[in-house]
Design an enzyme around this catalytic site. Structure first.
Site, PDB file in Angstrom:
ATOM      1  N   PHE A 145       0.865  -1.191   0.000  1.00 15.00           N
ATOM      2  CA  PHE A 145       0.000   0.000   0.000  1.00 15.00           C
ATOM      3  C   PHE A 145       0.891   1.227   0.000  1.00 15.00           C
ATOM      4  CE2 PHE A 145      -2.259   3.602   1.625  1.00 15.00           C
ATOM      5  CZ  PHE A 145      -3.433   3.565   0.895  1.00 15.00           C
ATOM      6  N   ASP A 232       9.312   3.048   2.172  1.00 12.64           N
ATOM      7  CA  ASP A 232       8.106   3.813   2.480  1.00 12.64           C
ATOM      8  C   ASP A 232       7.804   3.627   3.961  1.00 12.64           C
ATOM      9  OD1 ASP A 232       5.581   4.797   2.938  1.00 12.64           O
ATOM     10  OD2 ASP A 232       4.670   3.947   1.141  1.00 12.64           O
ATOM     11  N   LYS A 274       2.349  11.182   7.334  1.00 15.65           N
ATOM     12  CA  LYS A 274       1.556  10.900   8.532  1.00 15.65           C
ATOM     13  C   LYS A 274       2.106  11.581   9.802  1.00 15.65           C
ATOM     14  CE  LYS A 274      -1.109   7.169   6.734  1.00 15.65           C
ATOM     15  NZ  LYS A 274      -0.768   6.039   5.880  1.00 15.65           N
TER      16      LYS A 274
HETATM   17  C1  LIG Z   1      -0.950   6.128   4.369  1.00 12.67           C
HETATM   18  C2  LIG Z   1       0.141   5.589   3.537  1.00 12.67           C
HETATM   19  C3  LIG Z   1       0.459   6.147   2.294  1.00 12.67           C
HETATM   20  C4  LIG Z   1      -0.357   7.264   1.667  1.00 12.67           C
HETATM   21  O1  LIG Z   1      -0.391   8.429   2.416  1.00 12.67           O
HETATM   22  P1  LIG Z   1      -1.572   9.500   2.132  1.00 12.67           P
HETATM   23  O2  LIG Z   1      -1.207  10.653   3.015  1.00 12.67           O
HETATM   24  O3  LIG Z   1      -2.859   8.848   2.507  1.00 12.67           O
HETATM   25  O4  LIG Z   1      -1.505   9.841   0.691  1.00 12.67           O
HETATM   26  C5  LIG Z   1       1.530   5.634   1.600  1.00 12.67           C
HETATM   27  N1  LIG Z   1       2.255   4.610   2.091  1.00 12.67           N
HETATM   28  C6  LIG Z   1       1.977   4.040   3.274  1.00 12.67           C
HETATM   29  C7  LIG Z   1       2.835   2.929   3.773  1.00 12.67           C
HETATM   30  C8  LIG Z   1       0.907   4.492   4.031  1.00 12.67           C
HETATM   31  O5  LIG Z   1       0.608   3.906   5.191  1.00 12.67           O
END
Ligand SMILES: *Cc1c(COP(=O)(O)O)cnc(C)c1O
Length: 426
Positions: A145, A232, A274
């Site tokens: 994701f 990520d 985040k």
């Molecule tokens: C939440 C998330 C995203 C996307 O972030 P948004 O601010 O919702 O665009 C990308 N990668 C990971 C691992 C995430 O948990």
């Protein structure tokens, strides 16, 4: 004229009537938050065990972060990058030193930061690795994701996220997660691979926690093959898993990250979002070193809001809180207690199959088919009992409260979870 919300029912009806139905929320309407707690419109208090998907690691409405927001909001909010501002450089120095990189590219949402990392990686491939035009490939993991843009969903396995949003962006190859041999094979067999984009723990997929050696081996393989290791850490980073970053492994640095090579695996590109703002404002970042970041020249990438002074001040306050309040240590300690309590619960019921995770990013797997509504129904029952959690991918419930939780509060929460599950009737 605006409507004033008096009941949760009213708020849900408005969202249902006027908003796109792109989410399926639990039936609870929140109107206030403080620390580990949120309150609904009727004034009922809940423990928040989602933390806005780990954006609110520092707790709801943290006074220091809100203070920074208020002060800067009254001074200067946005200049665009057409001009310099007197906060951005200070932030760039702070955040690069904090995470141990030479350069940062500031963005707003997580998905934008992932897009930015993909663009940097591809451009690096063409300019530093002489990959033929439009041939660059990036390897990703199955079950990933990384956000919701057209390019990102192009390499998702989630049919809901993909279906009828094509044509899809080419140039991505999927390999199974937590499988070094599969990555090795693809790096040997495929030409023009420029990067491997991966989550150190797959959060959305259900908190899939790979072997302890996985990330270290990934980094080594990437380096041997001259491809960039892109981590990520939008969900796993910033103390969530009990260290500053999940790539820190079992970090024992208590006060300042010392990045000892025996536990720290430095990615070539690090993606954050985040909790970088403590959930106060959309702030994301891509961090890397000069040799990679210097492929980006004026006019080649940008964002109107990226690097605005409000975001910069909020992010610095949010990062200060992480060290000043010992959130890494707390996440590590409470995470061990949480998993221990859940193991005890597993011994008392056959409704819960297993608990997995690291630090305070954990999930319990419900003993029922992924198509069943059991995990959802348990979350509704937990809500009634004063604790908010959300199922992810069918029969898995993620538990990720703010990291400012105390041990006493955690035990109270484990009592709620235990009682709710033991009393639950399918
Ligand atoms: C939440 C998330 C995203 C996307 O972030 P948004 O601010 O919702 O665009 C990308 N990668 C990971 C691992 C995430 O948990």
């Amino acid at each position: 004229m605006t409507t004033e919300i008096r009941t949760s029912q009213e708020a849900m009806e408005l969202e249902d009537r006027y908003g796109a139905h792109n989410y399926h929320p639990l039936p609870v309407v929140l109107s206030r938050g403080e620390g580990v707690y949120v309150w609904d419109v009727e004034g009922k208090r809940y423990f928040d065990f989602l933390s806005a998907y780990s954006a609110v690691n520092q707790g709801h409405c943290h006074p220091r972060i809100i203070g920074a927001l208020k002060e800067q909001a009254e001074t200067l909010t946005l200049t665009s990058r057409a001009f310099y501002n007197d906060v951005l450089g200070v932030y760039e120095k702070y955040v690069t030193e904090y995470f141990g990189f030479e350069k940062v590219l500031p963005m707003n949402t997580g998905a934008e930061a992932v897009e930015t990392a993909i663009k940097i990686c591809r451009k690096w491939g063409y300019e530093k690795r002489s990959v033929p035009e439009a041939q660059a490939k990036i390897v990703v993991a199955e079950g990933n994701f990384h956000g919701r843009t057209t390019t990102i969903i192009s390499f998702s396995n989630d049919e809901d996220a993909r279906k009828n949003f094509g044509p899809y962006t080419p140039g991505f190859i999927k390999v199974p997660y937590n499988n070094i041999e599969a990555l090795k094979k693809v790096l040997q067999e495929e030409d023009n691979v420029v990067g491997f984009l991966v989550e150190p723990i797959q959060g959305e997929a259900g908190v899939f926690t790979p072997a302890d050696t996985y990330i270290r081996e990934v980094a080594a393989l990437c380096h041997e093959n001259g491809v960039l290791f892109i981590a990520d850490e939008i969900q796993t980073g910033i103390a969530r898993t009990g260290s500053l970053l999940a790539v820190c492994g079992n970090c024992s640095c208590e006060n300042k990250c010392e990045r000892q090579p025996e536990h720290y695996t430095k990615p070539d590109i690090l993606i954050l979002g985040k909790a970088l703002s403590g959930g106060v404002y959309p702030v994301s970042a891509v961090l890397t070193d000069n040799l990679i970041m210097d492929v980006i020249k004026p006019g080649q990438h940008g964002s109107t809001f990226g690097g605005n002074p409000l975001a910069c001040k909020v992010a610095m306050a949010a990062l200060e809180v992480v060290y000043d309040e010992g959130l890494m240590q707390n996440a590590r300690r409470l995470g061990n207690i949480f998993r221990e309590r859940m193991e005890q619960l597993i011994g008392k019921t056959n409704l819960v199959k297993l608990v997995r995770g690291k630090g305070m990013l954990n999930a319990v797997v419900i003993n029922d088919s992924p198509q069943s509504s059991t995990a959802w129904d348990i979350c509704v029952a937990l809500k009634e009992a004063g604790l908010l959690a959300k199922p992810t991918h069918g029969n898995i419930i993620r538990f990720a409260p703010p990291l400012v939780m105390t041990e006493e509060q955690l035990h109270e929460c484990c009592d709620i979870i235990e009682k709710t599950i033991l009393n639950f009737k399918r």
